[in-house]
Design an enzyme around this catalytic site. Structure first.
Site, PDB file in Angstrom:
ATOM      1  N   PHE B  14      -3.205   5.363  -1.486  1.00 34.07           N
ATOM      2  CA  PHE B  14      -4.112   4.089  -1.913  1.00 34.07           C
ATOM      3  C   PHE B  14      -4.933   3.669  -0.988  1.00 34.07           C
ATOM      4  O   PHE B  14      -6.007   3.054  -1.501  1.00 34.07           O
ATOM      5  CB  PHE B  14      -3.114   3.056  -1.951  1.00 34.07           C
ATOM      6  CG  PHE B  14      -1.846   3.476  -2.926  1.00 34.07           C
ATOM      7  CD1 PHE B  14      -1.892   3.375  -4.500  1.00 34.07           C
ATOM      8  CD2 PHE B  14      -0.572   3.868  -2.501  1.00 34.07           C
ATOM      9  CE1 PHE B  14      -1.028   3.614  -5.051  1.00 34.07           C
ATOM     10  CE2 PHE B  14       0.735   3.898  -3.341  1.00 34.07           C
ATOM     11  CZ  PHE B  14       0.305   4.036  -4.676  1.00 34.07           C
ATOM     12  N   CYS B  15      -5.082   4.285   0.259  1.00 36.73           N
ATOM     13  CA  CYS B  15      -6.121   3.962   1.121  1.00 36.73           C
ATOM     14  C   CYS B  15      -6.204   4.812   2.167  1.00 36.73           C
ATOM     15  O   CYS B  15      -5.327   4.935   2.850  1.00 36.73           O
ATOM     16  CB  CYS B  15      -5.883   2.475   1.740  1.00 36.73           C
ATOM     17  SG  CYS B  15      -7.270   1.888   2.751  1.00 36.73           S
ATOM     18  N   PRO B  16      -7.434   5.761   2.268  1.00 31.56           N
ATOM     19  CA  PRO B  16      -8.843   5.589   1.686  1.00 31.56           C
ATOM     20  C   PRO B  16      -8.683   5.925   0.197  1.00 31.56           C
ATOM     21  O   PRO B  16      -9.633   5.692  -0.557  1.00 31.56           O
ATOM     22  CB  PRO B  16      -9.528   6.406   2.381  1.00 31.56           C
ATOM     23  CG  PRO B  16      -8.351   7.556   2.946  1.00 31.56           C
ATOM     24  CD  PRO B  16      -6.962   6.870   3.184  1.00 31.56           C
TER      25      PRO B  16
END
Lengths: 379, 77
Positions: B14-16
């Site tokens: 989801f992140c990055p």
């Protein structure tokens, strides 16, 4: 006697050492196990304060403590720089030639900003990802008398919410300095929205608009011309600036490259659940050093360290060590100088930011002081 | 000789996120490299080709296999 060697005295390495030391207290006292941390700096640095240092809201003294004070007294601290890791011979060789043998190795070497990868960035831009950089930016902000302040973001980078936090904070800070009307704040981001996390982007985009912050998406800095004060993206766009604040691209530490353990960016191929280096049963990797597609953040290293420490202790006691890392990350997000929100997520659950509140901001400030309990393995 | 494909496993990221992982790969690998991004996010099948076009690289393949979106991109410059 099994020897556990941890390369790196940052958040992840210190937590692993201290959690293991607490659980293996008897074995350490009996001398049937040894735990060593190799650290190239005598001080442990709390890097999130670099952001506050740039705004003169923290000083270098606030963010450092001697690593020796943080580590359990039964953990051996080896002060020196790892030059090479010889995975075949199971040794870490320091730059002074000392050779440290290990049975289990934990690589917690982190990452470093690499502004030299972008032509013109070292000469033409500022950054707050190192202590020196944050101090120079503090001076540049103090001297800033208005104009166009551009925030730009390299890939990959650590602390993925910092670019947004800096942008919100600098805009408010400039207002309090009476420069609000004389300044344009410009925010650029590498992908097609204002943050990699869709829910954060959906929350932040209208806030940026409401605060009249100009945004440019699909903007990957390719070069900076310090003469003309312009920045050009690899997508072909050029922006002018009076003050450029860049989040530099990051690379894994050079010791990983020298040891031939990483990919082209010096990131170590790592199993996303066991955190073992691919192909090496006795090497564990955590924090920024891995090639995992998760946030390079202190909380990531923290949650990974919990798993690595538990599995290593279990293995040293004859178990298999099967605890699995689920990809958990937690980040505060400062939304200005008085409010903050937070996100938490893992491999299976996307983050959902809540409404910013003053309470979360105050908690973040309190955590900045409580941080020292984290590397101590207590929080 | 068949070209080698470097897999970038960005499932559950989801992140990055998958596109950032692709940009990271593009930045660090030499021209001519083919990267295959694995994503569990359906949005990647649209977001990644959009960036590839803007950044003037080549979209080689874009397909779904057992719920995983796989996008192959060749670095052209």
């Amino acid at each position: 006697m099994p020897q556990v060697v941890i390369v790196g005295g940052g958040t992840g390495g210190s937590i692993v050492a201290n959690q293991m030391a607490r659980q293996l207290n008897k074995e350490l006292q009996d001398g049937t196990v040894s735990i060593s941390v190799i650290a190239d700096s005598p001080d442990h640095i709390y890097q999130p304060l670099f952001l506050y240092l740039a705004f003169d809201q923290a000083t270098p003294q606030d963010m450092r403590k001697p690593e020796r004070q943080i580590l359990d007294r039964h953990v051996r601290l080896i002060s020196g720089e790892a030059n090479r890791i010889d995975a075949e011979a199971q040794r870490v060789i320091l730059t002074d030639g000392t050779s440290i043998p290990y049975d289990y190795l934990v690589i917690a070497t982190g990452s470093r900003p690499a502004p030299e990868q972008i032509p013109g960035l070292v000469e033409g831009g500022h950054q707050f990802y190192t202590e020196d950089g944050a101090i120079q930016l503090r001076q540049a902000l103090r001297d800033f008398s208005g104009g166009r302040l551009v925030v730009t973001v390299g890939v990959p980078h650590k602390c993925p919410v910092a670019p947004l936090e800096f942008t919100f904070m600098v805009q408010e800070w400039l207002k309090t300095r009476g420069l609000g009307d004389k300044t344009e704040v410009v925010y650029t981001y590498p992908i097609g929205r204002v943050h990699s996390i869709e829910s954060v982007a959906n929350w932040a985009a209208p806030v940026l608009e409401e605060r009249h912050i100009e945004t440019h998406t699909f903007f990957n800095m390719e070069s900076i011309d310090p003469e003309t004060h312009t920045i050009t993206s690899l997508e072909g766009d050029t922006l002018s600036y009076d003050l450029l604040v860049a989040i530099p691209p990051h690379v894994g530490q050079d010791v990983i490259g020298r040891s031939g353990l990483g990919d082209a960016g010096q990131w170590i191929p790592t199993d996303r659940h066991t955190l073992q280096m691919i192909g090496h049963d006795n090497i564990f990797v955590l924090g920024d050093a891995t090639n995992l597609p998760i946030s390079k953040a202190g909380s990531t290293a923290h949650f990974e360290a919990d798993v690595v420490a538990a599995n290593l202790v279990h293995r040293l006691r004859g178990g298999l060590g099967m605890m699995s890392y689920d990809g958990k990350v937690f980040c505060f997000i400062e939304t200005g100088l008085k409010e903050a929100t937070y996100i938490t997520f893992d491999y299976d659950h996307p983050p959902v930011p809540s409404m910013p509140t003053e309470m979360i901001h105050l908690y973040k400030l309190a955590y900045n002081r409580m941080y020292w309990l984290t590397p101590a393995g207590l929080l | 000789m068949a070209e080698t494909v470097k897999i970038v496993d960005a499932r559950g990221s989801f992140c990055p996120g998958p596109l950032m992982e692709l940009i990271k790969g593009i930045r660090q690998e030499p021209v001519g490299t083919i990267l295959e991004i694995w994503s569990s996010d359906q949005g990647s099948a649209k977001d990644i080709p959009e960036w590839v076009q803007r950044a003037k690289h080549e979209l080689v393949k874009n397909f779904e296999e057992d719920g995983v979106y796989k996008i192959q991109v060749k670095k052209l410059r």
